[in-house]
Motif scaffolding. Structure first.
Motif, mmCIF file in Angstrom:
data_model
loop_
_atom_site.group_PDB
_atom_site.id
_atom_site.type_symbol
_atom_site.label_atom_id
_atom_site.label_comp_id
_atom_site.label_asym_id
_atom_site.label_seq_id
_atom_site.Cartn_x
_atom_site.Cartn_y
_atom_site.Cartn_z
ATOM 1 N N LEU A 1 38.315 36.420 25.179
ATOM 2 C CA LEU A 1 38.352 37.021 23.926
ATOM 3 C C LEU A 1 37.803 38.346 23.848
ATOM 4 N N ALA A 2 38.590 39.108 23.141
ATOM 5 C CA ALA A 2 37.888 40.698 22.942
ATOM 6 C C ALA A 2 37.421 40.780 21.638
ATOM 7 N N VAL A 3 36.168 40.842 21.487
ATOM 8 C CA VAL A 3 35.773 40.952 20.187
ATOM 9 C C VAL A 3 35.328 42.526 19.696
ATOM 10 N N VAL A 4 35.976 42.754 18.536
ATOM 11 C CA VAL A 4 35.942 44.206 18.153
ATOM 12 C C VAL A 4 35.280 44.031 16.525
ATOM 13 N N SER A 5 35.045 45.459 15.979
ATOM 14 C CA SER A 5 34.460 45.699 14.790
ATOM 15 C C SER A 5 34.492 47.159 14.501
ATOM 16 N N CYS A 6 34.447 47.387 13.089
ATOM 17 C CA CYS A 6 34.254 48.777 12.701
ATOM 18 C C CYS A 6 35.010 50.053 13.290
ATOM 19 N N GLN A 7 36.373 50.198 13.011
ATOM 20 C CA GLN A 7 37.037 51.356 13.473
ATOM 21 C C GLN A 7 37.392 52.244 12.222
ATOM 22 N N LEU A 8 36.693 53.447 12.042
ATOM 23 C CA LEU A 8 36.841 54.387 11.187
ATOM 24 C C LEU A 8 37.749 55.352 11.821
ATOM 25 N N TYR A 9 39.079 55.497 10.996
ATOM 26 C CA TYR A 9 40.065 56.133 11.441
ATOM 27 C C TYR A 9 39.642 57.867 11.652
ATOM 28 N N PRO A 10 38.993 58.347 10.688
ATOM 29 C CA PRO A 10 38.484 59.779 11.091
ATOM 30 C C PRO A 10 37.154 59.618 12.114
ATOM 31 N N GLY A 11 36.685 58.711 12.331
ATOM 32 C CA GLY A 11 35.610 58.707 13.347
ATOM 33 C C GLY A 11 35.965 59.122 14.929
ATOM 34 N N GLY A 12 37.173 58.752 15.016
ATOM 35 C CA GLY A 12 37.335 59.113 16.778
ATOM 36 C C GLY A 12 38.648 58.066 16.919
ATOM 37 N N LEU A 13 39.153 58.332 18.171
ATOM 38 C CA LEU A 13 40.233 57.705 18.729
ATOM 39 C C LEU A 13 39.918 56.238 19.001
ATOM 40 N N PHE A 14 41.055 55.389 18.699
ATOM 41 C CA PHE A 14 40.825 53.929 18.733
ATOM 42 C C PHE A 14 41.165 53.500 20.484
ATOM 43 N N ASN A 15 40.335 54.293 21.424
ATOM 44 C CA ASN A 15 40.444 54.059 23.020
ATOM 45 C C ASN A 15 39.925 52.603 23.097
ATOM 46 N N ALA A 16 39.275 51.830 22.288
ATOM 47 C CA ALA A 16 38.992 50.431 22.972
ATOM 48 C C ALA A 16 40.132 49.669 22.706
ATOM 49 N N TYR A 17 41.203 49.948 21.941
ATOM 50 C CA TYR A 17 42.286 49.164 21.627
ATOM 51 C C TYR A 17 43.249 49.488 22.894
ATOM 52 N N GLU A 18 43.131 50.621 23.187
ATOM 53 C CA GLU A 18 44.021 50.950 24.509
ATOM 54 C C GLU A 18 43.731 50.312 25.819
ATOM 55 N N ALA A 19 42.353 50.032 25.895
ATOM 56 C CA ALA A 19 41.651 49.314 26.938
ATOM 57 C C ALA A 19 42.005 47.632 26.617
ATOM 58 N N ILE A 20 42.001 47.041 25.382
ATOM 59 C CA ILE A 20 42.191 45.833 25.191
ATOM 60 C C ILE A 20 43.687 45.499 25.429
ATOM 61 N N ALA A 21 44.610 46.109 25.177
ATOM 62 C CA ALA A 21 46.068 46.419 25.353
ATOM 63 C C ALA A 21 46.321 46.131 26.873
ATOM 64 N N ALA A 22 45.223 46.470 27.679
ATOM 65 C CA ALA A 22 45.816 46.621 29.198
ATOM 66 C C ALA A 22 44.937 45.427 29.847
ATOM 67 N N MET A 23 44.153 44.708 29.038
ATOM 68 C CA MET A 23 43.582 43.481 29.690
ATOM 69 C C MET A 23 44.510 42.208 30.345
ATOM 70 N N PRO A 24 44.415 42.017 31.545
ATOM 71 C CA PRO A 24 45.363 41.027 32.061
ATOM 72 C C PRO A 24 45.401 39.574 31.575
ATOM 73 N N GLU A 25 44.148 39.168 31.257
ATOM 74 C CA GLU A 25 43.918 37.955 30.674
ATOM 75 C C GLU A 25 43.334 37.872 29.067
ATOM 76 N N LEU A 26 44.026 37.513 28.050
ATOM 77 C CA LEU A 26 43.541 37.848 26.833
ATOM 78 C C LEU A 26 44.252 36.675 25.889
ATOM 79 N N ASP A 27 43.389 35.780 25.384
ATOM 80 C CA ASP A 27 43.827 34.921 24.684
ATOM 81 C C ASP A 27 44.074 35.265 23.132
ATOM 82 N N ALA A 28 42.770 36.031 22.649
ATOM 83 C CA ALA A 28 42.829 36.586 21.265
ATOM 84 C C ALA A 28 41.956 37.621 21.102
ATOM 85 N N VAL A 29 42.082 38.363 20.068
ATOM 86 C CA VAL A 29 41.136 39.481 19.657
ATOM 87 C C VAL A 29 40.503 38.861 18.220
ATOM 88 N N VAL A 30 39.004 38.708 18.435
ATOM 89 C CA VAL A 30 38.398 38.518 17.284
ATOM 90 C C VAL A 30 37.790 39.823 16.630
#
Length: 561
Positions: free
Chosen positions: A136-165
């Motif tokens: 599982l990838a666990v995420v929270s708090c994504q302010l659009y003007p706060g910065g780039l959503f780089n965490a999501y790029e990293a999550i999208a590249a995960m080789p094993e991922l059942d769900a994003v919480v």
């Protein structure tokens, strides 16, 4: 997966062709676009929610017919398909509960409006039995003007991922003025909120959701794996509770119930989440997900169904006459108020539901119970800086803090010196209800893994009840992009100070951005705090800030670097 004309015609021949008999409708469909990607969510062992949104051309008001297909990822065979009409009444969003799927199976899915195709999404159903590892990838708090959503790029590249919480604060309600939250960064990155004002109307909330889902990194993560989501406060307004919010002024912004209804309608339209069950309020999104015989994930709601108004030091910590007649803070009265059993984060009905789900999970032989919860649960006393730094160091710290935050920080340090909680909007502001929750754990004979968001910081906490008995282990995720308190404190090691001040806090980093990678095994759970090197630019690096392991007996140990 390859999409071809023959495959589309075959699908039309299977029963949807009649919907496209109208040449006018076909012409309209050819003009639409899929600008917001695709998403899936709320997976079960035999079904999953599929989501997309068609963007009609300017001035278009007519309905649009959309087809959907699900492919077995291993064979590329169509295993489910259908058509659905969408229109203005739901902001041209599409949500399908695709049923009849196989457990623990990878699928791909796609939408079509005429011959206009959406991007391809990947999803996965939950296991019906067995104990295969779960990622599982666990995420929270994504302010659009706060910065780039780089965490999501990293999550999208995960080789094993059942769900994003996702634990909440998927959008923020603030406007785009220079003084609005995160706008110093937003202006530099050209990430300015739309609409430019604080959102109130249904149209406002829809536009804000659309802007967030225009982000390519967020789209990539949604297309990678199913999301399991709950909201926190900013999906409506800051510090929301049952009947209002800190950032809602009834005199100028109307009835909070109307604003909440607008926010929830847009949320259900734009998020890959099942609609509220018949007879249930839309606010009641507590629900459970079972990963075979290995684990149950129980998502609770702590904002809109049972939360009483949060306390605030400036309004609820009052003064009384001291021994010499001079006013002193009435700490006893504040403690009585904070510990009032009538105050809570969860309704009695939700407690009953959670207790029943925990018992059923344990009775069903599932090794792990995981709680998807919005706010930090541990007891966290604010640090007494005078015990950690010399007066000269404190003075140097104060000099680094921007003038606009200096008075507020001085007041906080004064209160923390007296042992006051670090955050009254978290479970620390509702200690009686936290004890009720811990009693739920004890009655079910479980020590859950608690997941938390909201704080914009990484946490690893050993949770204990009022008697000192261990109740659970908590992993808190940092923000995807929202600012943290440490961002305005210069080099002050706030996380380290909180660790030194609190027995329950095993690890805390108040500066990093990223997500938690949680891996569930039959004999242990591993949590890796994944840090992105920057949210201000690309490329970036993703590293493991720290890793921890929870054994079957509840013992918590740090993983080697």
């Amino acid at each position: 997966m390859k999409t071809n004309r023959r495959g589309l015609l075959g699908l039309l021949g299977a029963g949807a062709a009649g919907s496209y008999a109208s040449a006018a409708m076909a012409k309209q469909a050819a003009q639409v676009r899929f600008e917001h990607g695709v998403a899936s969510g709320d997976p079960l062992s035999d079904r999953v929610i599929l989501w997309a949104r068609v963007t009609p051309p300017a001035g278009h008001t007519a309905p649009v017919m959309v087809q959907w297909r699900v492919f077995d990822a291993a064979t590329d065979q169509i295993v489910a398909n259908g058509s659905i009409q969408t229109g203005r009444e739901r902001d041209y969003t599409i949500k399908i509960d695709a049923t009849g799927l196989k457990p623990a199976t990878d699928y791909r899915f796609q939408f079509f409006a005429g011959e206009v195709a959406s991007p391809v999404g990947r999803t996965r159903t939950l296991a019906a039995d067995g104990v295969r590892p779960v990622n599982l990838a666990v995420v929270s708090c994504q302010l659009y003007p706060g910065g780039l959503f780089n965490a999501y790029e990293a999550i999208a590249a995960m080789p094993e991922l059942d769900a994003v919480v996702h634990l909440g604060d998927y959008i923020y309600e603030y406007g785009a003025s220079d003084s609005d939250y995160g706008m110093a960064t937003g202006q530099r990155l050209n990430r300015v909120p739309e609409p430019a004002h604080e959102i109130l109307s249904l149209s406002d909330y829809r536009i804000r959701h659309a802007q967030y889902k225009s982000d390519a990194d967020l789209q990539a993560a949604h297309a990678r794996a199913p999301f399991i989501c709950v909201w926190d406060d900013h999906e409506t307004a800051n510090d929301a509770w049952l009947h209002g919010a800190e950032n809602h002024q009834p005199d100028s912004e109307g009835d909070f119930a109307d604003r909440k209804a607008n926010a929830l309608k847009a949320y259900y339209e734009w998020m890959p989440i099942r609609e509220a069950a018949a007879g249930k309020l839309p606010e009641a999104i507590n629900r459970s997900f079972h990963f075979g015989d290995l684990a149950s994930l129980l998502m609770v709601e702590t904002r809109l169904t049972g939360r009483t108004k949060a306390l605030a030091y400036e309004s609820d910590l009052t003064a009384k006459d001291g021994p010499d007649g001079e006013p002193v803070l009435d700490l006893e009265a504040f403690a009585t108020l904070r510990n009032d059993p009538a105050r809570g984060l969860m309704s009695g009905e939700q407690h009953d539901w959670l207790r029943s789900e925990l018992k059923a999970s344990k009775a069903g032989g599932k090794r792990w119970q995981v709680l998807g919860n919005q706010v930090v649960m541990a007891r966290v006393q604010g640090p007494d800086v005078s015990k950690l730094m010399t007066p000269e160091q404190v003075a140097g710290l104060m000099a680094q803090i921007p003038q606009g935050f200096r008075d507020q920080f001085e007041q906080a340090l004064f209160l923390f010196k007296m042992g006051m909680p670090f955050n009254l909007d978290a479970w620390d502001g509702y200690p009686a209800d936290r004890e009720r929750l811990y009693a739920d754990f004890a009655e079910a004979d479980v020590q859950p893994i608690v997941l938390s968001g909201d704080s914009h910081a990484f946490w690893v906490n050993d949770l204990k009840d009022a008697s000192g008995q261990k109740c659970a282990v908590e992993f808190g995720t940092a923000a995807v992009s929202s600012p943290s308190i440490a961002d305005v404190l210069g080099g002050f090691p706030l996380g380290q100070a909180l660790m030194q001040a609190n027995d329950e806090v095993v690890f805390c980093d108040q500066s990093a951005k990223g997500f938690v990678h949680l891996t569930l095994h039959p004999e242990h759970v591993e949590a890796r705090l994944m840090k992105v090197s920057t949210i201000m630019a690309k490329p970036f690096e993703t590293t493991v800030l720290a890793g921890y392991r929870v054994e079957n007996n509840g013992q918590l140990t740090r993983l080697p670097a």
